[in-house]
Design an enzyme around this catalytic site. Structure first.
Site, PDB file in Angstrom:
ATOM      1  N   MET A 139     -58.886   8.127 -29.592  1.00 55.77           N
ATOM      2  CA  MET A 139     -58.994   7.818 -28.169  1.00 55.77           C
ATOM      3  C   MET A 139     -59.598   6.439 -27.945  1.00 55.77           C
ATOM      4  O   MET A 139     -59.094   5.639 -27.159  1.00 55.77           O
ATOM      5  CB  MET A 139     -59.839   8.885 -27.460  1.00 55.77           C
ATOM      6  CG  MET A 139     -59.235  10.277 -27.475  1.00 55.77           C
ATOM      7  SD  MET A 139     -57.615  10.346 -26.662  1.00 55.77           S
ATOM      8  CE  MET A 139     -58.061  10.076 -24.956  1.00 55.77           C
TER       9      MET A 139
ATOM     10  N   HIS B 135     -61.456  10.142 -17.990  1.00 56.01           N
ATOM     11  CA  HIS B 135     -60.767  10.995 -18.960  1.00 56.01           C
ATOM     12  C   HIS B 135     -59.345  10.496 -19.210  1.00 56.01           C
ATOM     13  O   HIS B 135     -58.478  10.593 -18.344  1.00 56.01           O
ATOM     14  CB  HIS B 135     -60.748  12.439 -18.436  1.00 56.01           C
ATOM     15  CG  HIS B 135     -59.998  13.398 -19.310  1.00 56.01           C
ATOM     16  ND1 HIS B 135     -59.398  14.542 -18.830  1.00 56.01           N
ATOM     17  CD2 HIS B 135     -59.752  13.385 -20.645  1.00 56.01           C
ATOM     18  CE1 HIS B 135     -58.814  15.181 -19.815  1.00 56.01           C
ATOM     19  NE2 HIS B 135     -59.015  14.495 -20.930  1.00 56.01           N
TER      20      HIS B 135
ATOM     21  N   SER C 153     -63.491  15.296 -22.360  1.00 60.29           N
ATOM     22  CA  SER C 153     -62.389  16.046 -21.752  1.00 60.29           C
ATOM     23  C   SER C 153     -62.858  17.374 -21.165  1.00 60.29           C
ATOM     24  O   SER C 153     -62.106  18.014 -20.435  1.00 60.29           O
ATOM     25  CB  SER C 153     -61.297  16.312 -22.797  1.00 60.29           C
ATOM     26  OG  SER C 153     -61.823  17.023 -23.890  1.00 60.29           O
TER      27      SER C 153
ATOM     28  N   ASP D 250     -68.599   1.561 -33.475  1.00 57.91           N
ATOM     29  CA  ASP D 250     -68.650   2.854 -34.166  1.00 57.91           C
ATOM     30  C   ASP D 250     -69.833   2.844 -35.118  1.00 57.91           C
ATOM     31  O   ASP D 250     -70.376   1.789 -35.456  1.00 57.91           O
ATOM     32  CB  ASP D 250     -67.347   3.143 -34.922  1.00 57.91           C
ATOM     33  CG  ASP D 250     -67.064   4.647 -35.007  1.00 57.91           C
ATOM     34  OD1 ASP D 250     -67.868   5.355 -35.637  1.00 57.91           O
ATOM     35  OD2 ASP D 250     -66.070   5.111 -34.416  1.00 57.91           O
TER      36      ASP D 250
ATOM     37  N   GLU E 276     -67.539  15.183 -29.234  1.00 52.19           N
ATOM     38  CA  GLU E 276     -67.773  16.041 -28.061  1.00 52.19           C
ATOM     39  C   GLU E 276     -68.986  16.942 -28.274  1.00 52.19           C
ATOM     40  O   GLU E 276     -68.869  18.156 -28.474  1.00 52.19           O
ATOM     41  CB  GLU E 276     -66.531  16.891 -27.775  1.00 52.19           C
ATOM     42  CG  GLU E 276     -65.375  16.135 -27.125  1.00 52.19           C
ATOM     43  CD  GLU E 276     -65.615  15.837 -25.663  1.00 52.19           C
ATOM     44  OE1 GLU E 276     -65.338  16.693 -24.810  1.00 52.19           O
ATOM     45  OE2 GLU E 276     -66.095  14.738 -25.353  1.00 52.19           O
TER      46      GLU E 276
END
Length: 724
Positions: A332, A457, A436, A351, A409
Site C-alpha cells: 500500500m 483509506h 482499513s 520504513d 494494522e
C-alpha cells in the site's frame, strides 16, 4: 450564437469554433443544438460558403458528449416511468442535425485537438474528413456503454460503416477509446498532423476538395468494410458470436449492450436516414430505463461532483501537498508513493528497514516502466523516480506537509509511529492513516491535535483502484478534510467522505458479501453455485475467490481484534466459526496456495475438493436466484445500517463507494440507487422474509421501515406527493 463562433475566411471557408460558455469541456446542450442548427442552415444555403471546418475553442479538447444535466432534465420532463415513444422525438434531434450536416452539400472537415468522445466524436464522424493533432493526451471514441447508454447520435451506424462491424463493435461494446495513431490505422480519422495544426490541415483539405461533400455511405454501391447483411458469412458470424459473448460478459444484467447490437444488426444494411431512426428507437428504449439514469447519476454526475470537491469544507484555503511523508513501504505504501510521485509530489518513503524502503521504491520504478510508451518517457520516468527518497530516519521527514501512515494494522504499532512523527513534524501537520478497519478516533489519540488526524483509506492495487475513502474521527477538523481531499484531487482519484466506524463504510459493507459466501458454504451449499451466483449478481468475482485474494487469515485477524476490542458488545456472525475452521486447517488464501481454492504451481486455480469434506454438501441445494438474493440483500442491509448510523451522510457517497470500492454491481447505480429503484417497501419485505429464514443479520433498520411507510427514498427523503 452563444456556443459557436461562425467566421468566414477570404476563400469562403466557414470556421466554426465551438466554445460552450461556463463549461470546462464543450458539451451538447440546448444552446449548442440551436446554434448548430443555425450554422448548418447558413452553410447549406449561402452560396459564398464553399465548405466548413469545425474546431474547438477550448484547450481542454474538442468536445465531450451530451450535457447530462440537460439529458436528465429531458428524462424528467417525460415523467417517472417514460415510454420510449415519449422520448423519441427529443432524442432524435441530435441525429437529425448530424444528418443535415453531412448532407449539406458542402465539404465539412473536423479539426480534433484533445479529447473527443461521445456526442463530440459522433459529430466528428458526421464530417466528411477528420484531422487530429498528434498529442499523447488525445483520446477519441464512444464510451457511452460505460454509463448505461450506447451511441445515440449516429455513432452506432457510422462507425461500423467506416471501420467494419466487427472492429466497431469491439470498441463500442467495451467503451474503448482511440489514440491518434491507432485511429488513423483503423481509418477512423483521415490524417494525424502535428499538434496545433489540425485546423489549418482541415481548412486546406476543404479548399482543395470543394465537391467532396458526400459521405461514402450516401454513394450508390457503397459496401460496409468486411461486409454486412444476412447473406454475408463474416457479418453473420460476427453477430452470432457477439450476442452470447456480450451476455456472458454482462451476465445478462446490462440493457445497453443488447440494444447496441440490435441497432447495428438492424441498421447496418439500411439507408442512413432509416438507420439513424433505428438507432434512436433503441436509444429511447435504453434512456427510458431506470438502469441508465441510475448509472449516469452515480458513474458520471456524482462521481464528477465528488472529484470537483462536493464534500470539501467551504471557506478552507487550497492546501496542495508538496512533500509527503509516506510511512510504510509495503504494497500500500509503495502504491501511494507511486501515484503521489506521478502527481509531482516529493515523497519520503519511510520504513523500519532500509531494504524494505528500497524495495518500495523499486516497486515505484517497476510500475513506471510498465507505462513506457503509454505517455511515459525514459526522461519522465527518471524525474518521477527521483521524487521518491527511501529512508529509515524519522529526521528525513522534516518539511513534509502531509503524512500518510500505512504500517502494520496494530493500534500499538501505529501509535508508536505516530508519536515519533509528531516529534519531527509537530501536531499542526495533517496526519492521515491508511487503516482499513481500525477506528480513526482511537488512532487519533496518539496525535496531540486530533483535529488534524484523518483516515485516508486506499484500495489495492493503489495504482489501479480509483477510490479513496476519507474517514472523519470524532474530532477531525475542516483543515484536515480539505488537505486530504486536495491530495486525492492531486493524484486524480475519486473521494468519498464517511464517519468513523469499525470497518468504516467500504470494508464493513464489502465484508458482508464475503461473510454470506462463507455462511452459505457452512450450510452445505455447493461452492461453485455460490461463486457463479456472485458473478451473475454483477460482482467482479465470487465471494470465495475474493476472500482468498484479500486473505482468509486477514479476515480472521480483523474478527479476532474486533472481539478483543468490543468484548461483550461484539455481535458474532455465523461466518466467524467457518473462518476459524479454515485458518486452523491452514487454508489462509491465495498467499499460501490454499484457501477456498487450491493454487497448484504452474496450474489453474480451482475450488478445493477439501471443502466437501470440511463442509458436507446439503442434500437439497437452493436455486441460483435464492443465493443471489441473499448475497445482494446482505450487502444492502449493511449499507442501510451505515446510513442510519450516520457513517454515511449521503447516498451519493454510498453508491460511489460501493461501485468503485468493492465492485458492487455497476448496472444498479449502487446499493442506494438500487433500493430506491425496486422500492423501499419491497426491500423491507424481502429483508423481513430473509430474516425469518436466515437470522437477524437481515433484519431491516428502523429507518428503512419508516421510509417504506412514508414513501421516502434515499435520494428523495421527503415523501413523494400523491398525483392530483
Amino acid at each position: 450564437m452563444n456556443t459557436i463562433a461562425f467566421d468566414i475566411d477570404a476563400d469562403g471557408i466557414a470556421i466554426l469554433t465551438i466554445d460552450v460558455p461556463g463549461q470546462s469541456m464543450n458539451v451538447i446542450g440546448p444552446d449548442f443544438l440551436a446554434d448548430l442548427d443555425a450554422a448548418i442552415t447558413r452553410i447549406a444555403s449561402e452560396e459564398g460558403i464553399k465548405g466548413a471546418v469545425i474546431a474547438s475553442g477550448k484547450d481542454s479538447g474538442f468536445m465531450a458528449g451530451m450535457d447530462l444535466k440537460f439529458f436528465g432534465a429531458m428524462l424528467a420532463k417525460a415523467g417517472d416511468a417514460p415510454a420510449p415513444a415519449a422520448l423519441y422525438d427529443d432524442l432524435f434531434v441530435l441525429n437529425a442535425l448530424f444528418r443535415r450536416l453531412e448532407t449539406s452539400g458542402k465539404p465539412i472537415a473536423c479539426a480534433i485537438e484533445g479529447t473527443c468522445v461521445g456526442g463530440g466524436f459522433e459529430l466528428a464522424l458526421a464530417c466528411h474528413r477528420r484531422f487530429v493533432g498528434d498529442s499523447p493526451r488525445t483520446q477519441m471514441g464512444l464510451p457511452e456503454i460505460l454509463i448505461g447508454l450506447f451511441p445515440g447520435g449516429g455513432g452506432s451506424q457510422r462507425l461500423p460503416r467506416i471501420m467494419g462491424v466487427q472492429a466497431a463493435l469491439m470498441y463500442m461494446l467495451q467503451g474503448k477509446l482511440f489514440r491518434p495513431a491507432e485511429a488513423a490505422m483503423l481509418k477512423v480519422v483521415d490524417a494525424v498532423v502535428p499538434q496545433g495544426t489540425a485546423v489549418q490541415a482541415a481548412r486546406d483539405w476543404v479548399q482543395a476538395n470543394p465537391t467532396a461533400g458526400t459521405q461514402p455511405w450516401d454513394v450508390k454501391g457503397f459496401k460496409v468494410p468486411g461486409g454486412a447483411g444476412g447473406f454475408n458469412p463474416a457479418f453473420v458470424q460476427t453477430m452470432a458470436g457477439a450476442l452470447p459473448m456480450t451476455l456472458k460478459q454482462t451476465q445478462r444484467n446490462m440493457h445497453a449492450p443488447i440494444a447496441l447490437l440490435s441497432a447495428v444488426y438492424e441498421g447496418i444494411t439500411l439507408p442512413m436516414d432509416r438507420a439513424i431512426q433505428i438507432e434512436s428507437k433503441y436509444f429511447a428504449k435504453v434512456a427510458a430505463d431506470r438502469q441508465a439514469s441510475n448509472m449516469i447519476r452515480t458513474l458520471f454526475v456524482n462521481k464528477q461532483a465528488a472529484e470537483r470537491g462536493a464534500r470539501r469544507p467551504k471557506g478552507e484555503a487550497k492546501a496542495p501537498t508538496k512533500k509527503l511523508a509516506m510511512l510504510g513501504a509495503g504494497m500500500m505504501g509503495a502504491g501511494i508513493a507511486t501515484v503521489a510521485a506521478q502527481a509531482g509530489i516529493e515523497v519520503v518513503l519511510f520504513d523500519r528497514d532500509l531494504a524494505y524502503a528500497q524495495k518500495g521504491k523499486a516497486h515505484v520504478e517497476e510500475v513506471l516502466k510498465k507505462r513506457l510508451g503509454k505517455g511515459m518517457t525514459p526522461e519522465k520516468l527518471e524525474q518521477t523516480l527521483a521524487r521518491v527518497t527511501p529512508t529509515t530516519d524519522y529526521a528525513d521527514l522534516a518539511g513534509a506537509d502531509f503524512v500518510i501512515e500505512a504500517v502494520f494494522e496494530d493500534v500499538t504499532i501505529k501509535a508508536d509511529v505516530t508519536k515519533q512523527v509528531e516529534a519531527v513534524l509537530g501536531a499542526d501537520t495533517i496526519f492521515g492513516s491508511n487503516t482499513s478497519t481500525l477506528p480513526i478516533t482511537k488512532l487519533a489519540q496518539a496525535w496531540t491535535k486530533p483535529e488534524n488526524f484523518i483516515g485516508v483509506h486506499f484500495f489495492s492495487p493503489v495504482e489501479k483502484m480509483p477510490l479513496v475513502e476519507i474517514i472523519l474521527g470524532e474530532k477531525t477538523g475542516p483543515a484536515a478534510i480539505a488537505k486530504a481531499l486536495d491530495f486525492v484531487s492531486q493524484i486524480k482519484k475519486t473521494p468519498i467522505v464517511v464517519h468513523d466506524s469499525r470497518g468504516f463504510y467500504t470494508s464493513r459493507s464489502f465484508g458482508t458479501y464475503v461473510q454470506e459466501g462463507a455462511e452459505l458454504v457452512g450450510e452445505g451449499v455447493n461452492p461453485a453455485l455460490i461463486e457463479n451466483a456472485g458473478k451473475q449478481l454483477g460482482m467482479p468475482t465470487g465471494p470465495l475467490a475474493v476472500s482468498d485474494e484479500v486473505s482468509i487469515e486477514l479476515g480472521w485477524k480483523i474478527m479476532s481484534a474486533a472481539k478483543k476490542e468490543l468484548g461483550d458488545a461484539y455481535v458474532p456472525q455465523e461466518s466467524d466459526e467457518i473462518m476459524v475452521q479454515m485458518v486452523e486447517a491452514g487454508r489462509l488464501g491465495r498467499k499460501n496456495g490454499k484457501g477456498w481454492y487450491d493454487y497448484p504451481e504452474g496450474g489453474k486455480k480451482h475450488l478445493s475438493p477439501v471443502l466437501g469434506e470440511m463442509f458436507p454438501r446439503a442434500a437439497q441445494q437452493p436455486d441460483v436466484e435464492a443465493v443471489k438474493e441473499r448475497m445482494l440483500y446482505r450487502q444492502l442491509i449493511e449499507c442501510a445500517r451505515c446510513f442510519e448510523e450516520g457513517v454515511l451522510e449521503t447516498p451519493e457517497d454510498g453508491d460511489i463507494g460501493a461501485i468503485f470500492g468493492w465492485g458492487f454491481a455497476p448496472y444498479t447505480g449502487g446499493p442506494f440507487s438500487h433500493m430506491d429503484t425496486v422500492g423501499i417497501a419491497h426491500v423491507v419485505a424481502v429483508l423481513d422474509r430473509l430474516a425469518a429464514e436466515h437470522g437477524p443479520r437481515f433484519a431491516p433498520t428502523a429507518q428503512l421501515r419508516e421510509m417504506a411507510a412514508s414513501g421516502a427514498t434515499f435520494y428523495h427523503p421527503a415523501p413523494a406527493k400523491a398525483a392530483a
